[in-house]
Design a protein around this motif. Sequence first.
Motif, mmCIF file in Angstrom:
data_model
loop_
_atom_site.group_PDB
_atom_site.id
_atom_site.type_symbol
_atom_site.label_atom_id
_atom_site.label_comp_id
_atom_site.label_asym_id
_atom_site.label_seq_id
_atom_site.Cartn_x
_atom_site.Cartn_y
_atom_site.Cartn_z
ATOM 1 N N GLN A 157 3.053 1.834 -3.224
ATOM 2 C CA GLN A 157 2.389 3.137 -3.345
ATOM 3 C C GLN A 157 1.302 3.313 -2.293
ATOM 4 O OE1 GLN A 157 3.306 5.707 -5.675
ATOM 5 N NE2 GLN A 157 2.171 6.712 -4.034
ATOM 6 N N GLU A 170 12.367 8.168 -5.164
ATOM 7 C CA GLU A 170 11.057 8.036 -5.822
ATOM 8 C C GLU A 170 10.795 6.573 -6.173
ATOM 9 O OE1 GLU A 170 10.627 7.496 -9.296
ATOM 10 O OE2 GLU A 170 12.762 7.283 -9.751
ATOM 11 N N ILE A 171 9.532 6.250 -6.354
ATOM 12 C CA ILE A 171 9.109 4.856 -6.378
ATOM 13 C C ILE A 171 9.713 4.063 -7.542
ATOM 14 C CG2 ILE A 171 6.970 5.316 -7.647
ATOM 15 C CD1 ILE A 171 5.661 3.106 -5.889
ATOM 16 N N GLN A 172 9.883 4.660 -8.715
ATOM 17 C CA GLN A 172 10.423 3.909 -9.838
ATOM 18 C C GLN A 172 11.863 3.471 -9.582
ATOM 19 O OE1 GLN A 172 8.657 2.681 -12.307
ATOM 20 N NE2 GLN A 172 6.889 3.660 -11.335
#
Length: 223
Positions: A157, A170-172
């Motif tokens: 992040q 997206e990061i997840q």
Amino acid sequence: MEQGVFFEATQAEPLEVNGQTRAERRDQQVQRILEAAQACFIRSGFQGASMQQICTECGMSPGALYRYFPSKEAIVAAICEADRQDDLTCFGVFRDATSAVDGLVAGAMAHITHTHKKGSAALFAEMRSESNRNDTIRNTVDGHKQEIAQLIAPLVQRAIDRGEIDPPIEIQTLLAVLMSVGEGIAINDLPARGIPLEQIETALRAMLAGMLRPTKEGAGESA
């Protein structure tokens, strides 16, 4: 102390025997059981290995073993806890990494090297397989993976926030993919298959660069 481990000590038990404290003797017995259980799980699988086989492997009576661990699930929890401590050491590089790619490569290579030297790949594969059938084991294994993901997330992040990387997802989702890839490499124990560590590192770096997409601006700031 390991999760799910139960110790019993009578008042008559001396506090020290042959230079060992009661706690040291307990820890020694726990390690003896865990090593025996790992050998049984690798040899017979989680389903095939019985508590009696583990007793035989470590030369301990059922009554004595159950004072420490009430079930195979409790043994797995203790194995995961020990592995968790090793992983926190391996992945500790994330905290000080200045580059997402460099940090992830360093952490992954530390873990791959440690897993190979420890000979844990077969056990990890068995535990992951059992997690598909056993909710208790799944919760233990997935909880362990989630903790490692929480170590990775801030590094990724921060790199996104400062414009160092521009991942396409997206990061997840990115973290889920990264964890799955890392788990697959660890389970396959590529060094044991004759693949040099330096080649694994080169492949990892290329793969991570493709997934994280370092930016020219980020590369300039890191230089």
